[in-house]
Write an enzyme that holds these catalytic residues in place. Structure first.
Site, short mmCIF file in Angstrom:
data_model
loop_
_atom_site.label_atom_id
_atom_site.label_comp_id
_atom_site.label_asym_id
_atom_site.label_seq_id
_atom_site.Cartn_x
_atom_site.Cartn_y
_atom_site.Cartn_z
N LYS A 15 -77.42 130.10 1.92
CA LYS A 15 -78.08 131.31 1.43
C LYS A 15 -78.72 132.12 2.55
O LYS A 15 -78.60 133.34 2.59
CB LYS A 15 -79.15 130.94 0.38
CG LYS A 15 -78.60 130.34 -0.89
CD LYS A 15 -79.67 130.20 -1.95
CE LYS A 15 -80.80 129.26 -1.53
NZ LYS A 15 -80.33 127.89 -1.30
N ARG A 129 -76.23 116.47 9.28
CA ARG A 129 -77.18 117.05 10.23
C ARG A 129 -77.94 115.96 10.98
O ARG A 129 -78.31 114.94 10.42
CB ARG A 129 -78.18 117.96 9.51
CG ARG A 129 -77.53 119.18 8.89
CD ARG A 129 -78.52 120.25 8.50
NE ARG A 129 -79.49 119.83 7.52
CZ ARG A 129 -80.22 120.68 6.79
NH1 ARG A 129 -80.06 121.98 6.96
NH2 ARG A 129 -81.09 120.22 5.91
#
Length: 219
Positions: A15, A129
């Protein structure tokens, strides 16, 4: 082009990245609730001090405080020609409050862009990550790997996986998101504002699809 858009999507959908590109494309202001909170707390506003009280206690900031912050931000001059709102609303109650405050500003939403990504893809994105203990740089085992596994290219520090990036934690976050967002999606769908977007694939491809979808929805 005046455009007032809400951006919704699960954690890891991209986003923030798309909000930046789309705000530039349509020449509208990116309004992030995270930025709004940081500005109010950092500037010591009345609302910021109220929010900080809850945040310091590890509690959720009440909707009334969040809505008041958003109202103040959307009343500023730089958003009069359009905005892209990221991070609010998070539920149907907040959506109704947003409609009310926009009505008070004599305006309304043009579209709600829903970024759709399969849960397995979200888990792959977030669980890959790795964060550096030394400098805080974030890497990814697939998309942005270091030259030496487990070692930061920037400072040589040791990499680790944050608790928030553990697959089990991600699944719980997605479950909460689905529970909160289903009524929100239904709310906007019933009002003819929902614009579904396939948010998988390269960033550039997602941006191109988003631009085309918003142009079609608002033409």
């Amino acid at each position: 082009m005046k455009l007032r858009v809400v951006l919704v999507g699960p954690p890891g959908a991209g986003k923030g990245t798309q909000a930046q590109f789309l705000s530039e494309q349509f020449d509208i202001v990116q309004v992030s609730t995270g930025d709004i909170f940081r500005a109010n707390v950092g500037n010591g506003t009345t609302l910021g001090l109220e929010a900080k009280k809850y945040m310091d206690a590890g509690e959720l900031v009440p909707d009334s405080v969040t809505i008041a912050m958003v109202r103040d931000r959307l009343a500023e001059a730089d958003v009069r020609h359009g905005f892209l709102l990221d991070g609010f609303p998070r539920n149907a109650e907040q959506a109704a409050a947003l409609d009310t405050l926009l009505g008070g500003l004599d305006t309304e939403l043009d579209a709600v862009l829903e970024m759709q990504v399969d849960n397995d893809e979200i888990i792959r994105r977030l669980a890959g990550r790795r964060t550096c203990h030394g400098c805080g740089q974030i890497w990814h085992v697939d998309y942005d790997p270091t030259q030496v596994e487990g070692t930061c290219d920037a400072c040589g520090g040791e990499l680790y996986q944050r608790e928030d990036d553990q697959p089990g934690t991600i699944r719980r976050r997605l479950e909460v998101y689905d529970e909160q967002t289903a009524p929100l999606v239904r709310y906007y769908s019933e009002r003819g504002l929902l614009v579904p977007l396939d948010a998988t694939g390269d960033v550039e491809d997602v941006t191109a699809r988003a631009i085309e979808a918003l142009k079609r929805a608002t033409s």
